[in-house]
Design an enzyme around this catalytic site. Structure first.
Site, PDB file in Angstrom:
ATOM      1  N   GLU A   1     -10.610   0.078   9.274  1.00 36.27           N
ATOM      2  CA  GLU A   1     -11.429   1.102   9.926  1.00 36.27           C
ATOM      3  C   GLU A   1     -11.201   1.187  11.428  1.00 36.27           C
ATOM      4  OE1 GLU A   1     -13.128   0.439   5.994  1.00 36.27           O
ATOM      5  OE2 GLU A   1     -12.487  -0.925   7.599  1.00 36.27           O
TER       6      GLU A   1
ATOM      7  N   HIS B   1     -23.714  -1.970   1.903  1.00 38.88           N
ATOM      8  CA  HIS B   1     -23.226  -0.626   1.582  1.00 38.88           C
ATOM      9  C   HIS B   1     -24.356   0.396   1.518  1.00 38.88           C
ATOM     10  CE1 HIS B   1     -20.085  -3.324   0.097  1.00 38.88           C
ATOM     11  NE2 HIS B   1     -19.244  -2.299   0.075  1.00 38.88           N
TER      12      HIS B   1
END
Length: 343
Positions: free
Chosen positions: A75, A144
């Site tokens: 990322e 998450h």
């Protein structure tokens, strides 16, 4: 290279049709890719697979691997490439597979994208759009399921939006792609399958402008994202009990529509702030400050109520997960107590 105009106009006049939230985003991305050669998409599994939530399905086949790019599980690198591409004339849209993974890229978002225009005296803009599937309700557990939008809204130089309807998901994404500054779009995962009326063609919804989802006279409920949907549901329950709730959907938390909040509170004299992020230091604190420090303070007939997420990591257990974030029943109960003078 042919590039599209950046003039934002509402041009959709077609008959009403319904799309899901995910379909509306997909359509906005397709329109942007067609209109402007500078636009390209990046993200993990967004190409052949169509994205973790199938939002980008079909775009790889339609526009090819140079416009719809699968990225490695990195990322920080992906965000850095997107920021650099934006600074050099492109208009990238970078999708984080889960909003939680943005924690790995905060250097590029917070220290680079947000600050470059300022540090270079306005000599460069960073027109990058970053998309974040966010929120709880899917049983994805603590790493998450977070709602981290308040982190980004704390950073000057970033714009942060949270569309709650398919109509706004499309229009605000297209507006973000016309914006010269970095725009962070938080898309609640539970909204992807929700349906709503979405015009065909190109249109924009302004960033920083709230909408009234339901008018009322007894209490103002200011909410964002899926909490705006739950607030409307709660308002319908309250209406059966004679409590008339007004629901203000902020849609954007940076910039934030201060006047919409003030105007509603001056009308109802009561305020509930509902948001999924952890209550402490969340967006509700800023909403409360806007009212208590401004001209709406004298209009209040009761204390301001903040209804946010529990001060804990998001649980995996479905019942505990629901208990950790505001639900419709929680909003109804808070409004009853506030209007009834029990707060």
């Amino acid at each position: 290279m042919n590039t599209a105009t950046n003039t934002a106009t509402n041009t959709a006049t077609s008959e009403e049709r319904e799309l899901t939230y995910a379909q509306a985003i997909n359509e906005a991305l397709a329109i942007a890719l067609e209109r402007d050669d500078r636009v390209f998409l990046m993200g993990e599994d967004i190409g052949v697979y169509g994205g973790a939530f199938q939002v980008t399905g079909g775009l790889y086949e339609r526009f090819g691997p140079e416009r719809v790019m699968d990225t490695p599980i990195a990322e920080l690198a992906g965000a850095g490439i997107a920021v650099g591409a934006a600074m050099t004339g492109s208009r990238p849209v970078y999708e984080f597979q889960f909003s939680d993974f943005a924690t790995l890229a905060m250097e590029q978002i917070v220290n680079q994208a947000a600050k470059m225009r300022y540090m270079l005296g306005g000599g460069v803009s960073v027109p990058v759009v970053m998309r974040f599937p966010a929120g709880s309700g899917t049983g994805a557990a603590a790493q998450h399921s977070q709602s981290l939008e308040a982190w980004f809204a704390h950073v000057p130089g970033l714009k942060v939006v949270q569309p709650s309807t398919p109509h706004d998901a499309k229009g605000m994404l297209l507006a973000a792609l016309d914006d010269p500054d970095p725009v962070m779009i938080f898309e609640h995962k539970l909204l992807y399958k929700s349906k709503g009326v979405v015009p065909e063609g190109y249109y924009v919804e302004p960033l920083g402008k709230a909408v009234i989802r339901r008018e009322g006279a007894d209490v103002t409920i200011v909410a964002t994202s899926i909490m705006s949907v739950r607030a409307v549901e709660a308002a319908e329950v309250l209406a059966q009990e004679g409590i008339d709730a007004e629901v203000v959907d902020l849609r954007s938390i940076r910039p934030i529509d201060r006047q919409a909040i003030i105007d509603s509170v001056r009308k109802t004299a009561r305020l509930i702030c509902v948001y999924e992020g952890v209550q402490q230091l969340g967006i509700g604190s800023e909403i409360a400050a806007i009212v208590s420090e401004g001209e709406a303070f004298d209009a209040l007939d009761a204390p301001i109520v903040r209804l946010g997420g529990a001060d804990c990591p998001l649980p995996y257990n479905p019942q505990l997960e629901k208990a950790a974030v505001p639900q419709v029943a929680d909003i109804v109960d808070a409004a009853r107590r506030l209007v009834g003078g029990r707060i």
